[in-house]
Design a protein around this motif. Sequence first.
Motif, mmCIF file in Angstrom:
data_model
loop_
_atom_site.group_PDB
_atom_site.id
_atom_site.type_symbol
_atom_site.label_atom_id
_atom_site.label_comp_id
_atom_site.label_asym_id
_atom_site.label_seq_id
_atom_site.Cartn_x
_atom_site.Cartn_y
_atom_site.Cartn_z
ATOM 1 N N THR A 1 1.183 -4.873 4.523
ATOM 2 C CA THR A 1 0.200 -5.297 5.521
ATOM 3 C C THR A 1 -0.471 -6.587 5.076
ATOM 4 N N MET B 1 0.833 -2.559 10.022
ATOM 5 C CA MET B 1 1.592 -2.032 8.900
ATOM 6 C C MET B 1 3.085 -2.175 9.159
ATOM 7 N N GLU C 1 7.264 -1.669 7.560
ATOM 8 C CA GLU C 1 8.187 -0.994 6.650
ATOM 9 C C GLU C 1 9.397 -1.891 6.451
ATOM 10 N N TYR D 1 -5.162 4.514 2.592
ATOM 11 C CA TYR D 1 -3.967 4.346 1.774
ATOM 12 C C TYR D 1 -4.291 3.515 0.536
ATOM 13 N N VAL E 1 0.854 -1.193 0.000
ATOM 14 C CA VAL E 1 0.000 0.000 0.000
ATOM 15 C C VAL E 1 0.890 1.243 0.000
ATOM 16 N N GLU E 2 0.376 2.297 -0.572
ATOM 17 C CA GLU E 2 1.128 3.552 -0.659
ATOM 18 C C GLU E 2 0.672 4.507 0.437
ATOM 19 N N THR E 3 1.634 4.986 1.227
ATOM 20 C CA THR E 3 1.346 5.931 2.304
ATOM 21 C C THR E 3 2.143 7.217 2.061
ATOM 22 N N GLU F 1 6.008 3.295 0.469
ATOM 23 C CA GLU F 1 5.303 2.015 0.386
ATOM 24 C C GLU F 1 5.419 1.259 1.698
ATOM 25 N N ARG F 2 4.288 0.728 2.147
ATOM 26 C CA ARG F 2 4.246 -0.071 3.367
ATOM 27 C C ARG F 2 3.544 -1.395 3.046
ATOM 28 N N THR G 1 -7.097 1.202 1.871
ATOM 29 C CA THR G 1 -7.215 0.555 3.172
ATOM 30 C C THR G 1 -8.205 1.338 4.031
ATOM 31 N N GLU H 1 -7.478 3.002 6.447
ATOM 32 C CA GLU H 1 -6.836 4.273 6.796
ATOM 33 C C GLU H 1 -6.796 5.242 5.613
ATOM 34 N N GLU I 1 4.463 8.272 3.716
ATOM 35 C CA GLU I 1 5.859 7.993 4.066
ATOM 36 C C GLU I 1 6.504 6.996 3.109
#
Length: 246
Positions: free
Chosen positions: A104, A178, A180, A123, A95-97, A101-102, A119, A121, A99
Amino acid sequence: MDNTKYIALSRQMALWKQMDIVSNNMANMNTSGFKQDDAIFASYLTQTKNAEGFGKVPVYFTQDFGMYKDFREGVIQHTGNTFDLALQGDAFFAVETPEGERYTRKGQFQLDANGMLVTSEGYAVMSENNEPFFIAPGETEISITESGDVYTENGVIGTIKTVSFENNQKLLKVADTMFENTNGNMMQPADNVKVIQGAVEKSNVDPIVEMTKMIKLQRSYEMVQSMIDEEHERLSNTISTYSQLA
């Protein structure tokens, strides 16, 4: 402060840290895709002047070594919701945030106001082309295959990006579900992974086990505190006795 109290306090600090971890596990036992943590402790040996000579031993403290992330798969729960996705196998959704790519395993996705797959959230869920998914307003027949291909009545619109890592323990947990990636931890497209539509992966926390851990930790903490209190009383009595003899 003598060595006995230092050792006891190091143990108390370790127990407190472990209670925090168990408490967080219990708080997330109903969080989809949550992976529980476990504390790792070790004995820290230090050499003192009193440890020299026959019959003398060094002092051992409790050292907070770190945390172990438990990536065992949780139970798959079927929901029937179109955008609920679960993974079977060693893989993560990308998923792209803000900050970057993360990653989950919490597959409770939805469409935002623009028709983008996101998501809970907000994202963006990424495709293998590193692009978000957009569902047109008139597209209502959405199906997702076990290989992650996303279809509507107008055809395939992309494949959900799933990735795996050389060492999952090197992943940094940035939120409860999530992660990193860290430098040097090789990432690659996931193999032998199945995407299940209309289902979510439940937390892998066993509430009975964690409750038992918490009870044992509380008892251990109380025992150490009792030892500290007794040692303090012993020293106070010793000082009082010597002062009276002086």
